[in-house]
Scaffold this motif. Structure first.
Motif: not given
Length: 110
Positions: A69-97
């Motif tokens: 939970t971040d300092p503002e009280g928002v739950p943060i969840a991040l998942t990732f895979t890493a391998g031949v395709n590099g590091y791939v994080p996924v989370g609702d809090h991450l910016p999306v282009p």
């Protein structure tokens, strides 16, 4: 004005005191084998959790995640895979282009 200074000092003392209290580790599981496969998972008393699993497969492959939970009280969840395709994080809090706006890029022949 004196009340504001007193309040600021009280908040500073309470915040400083909270760092003195140890945070218990509720879970700490780890495995590893001779083939390079591993897992770990931990959870703390203040709601932080982390897990990861990995193996050797033409390089390192791993996946896992964090939650807290971040300092503002928002739950943060991040998942990732890493391998031949590099590091791939996924989370609702991450910016999306933006996907509907093309980037101003022209390839040169140089």
């Amino acid at each position: 004005m004196n009340h504001l200074i007193l309040f600021a000092c009280l908040v500073a003392v309470v915040a400083a005191d909270s760092y003195k209290t140890p945070i218990p580790i509720l879970k700490d599981d780890r495995t590893q084998n001779a083939y390079g496969e591993y897992t770990f998972e931990f959870e703390t008393g203040n709601g932080i959790s982390r897990n990861e699993a990995g193996k050797q497969a033409d390089g390192q492959e791993s996946s896992g995640g964090w939650s807290y939970t971040d300092p503002e009280g928002v739950p943060i969840a991040l998942t990732f895979t890493a391998g031949v395709n590099g590091y791939v994080p996924v989370g609702d809090h991450l910016p999306v282009p933006p996907t509907s706006v093309p980037l101003p890029y022209e390839r040169s022949d140089h």
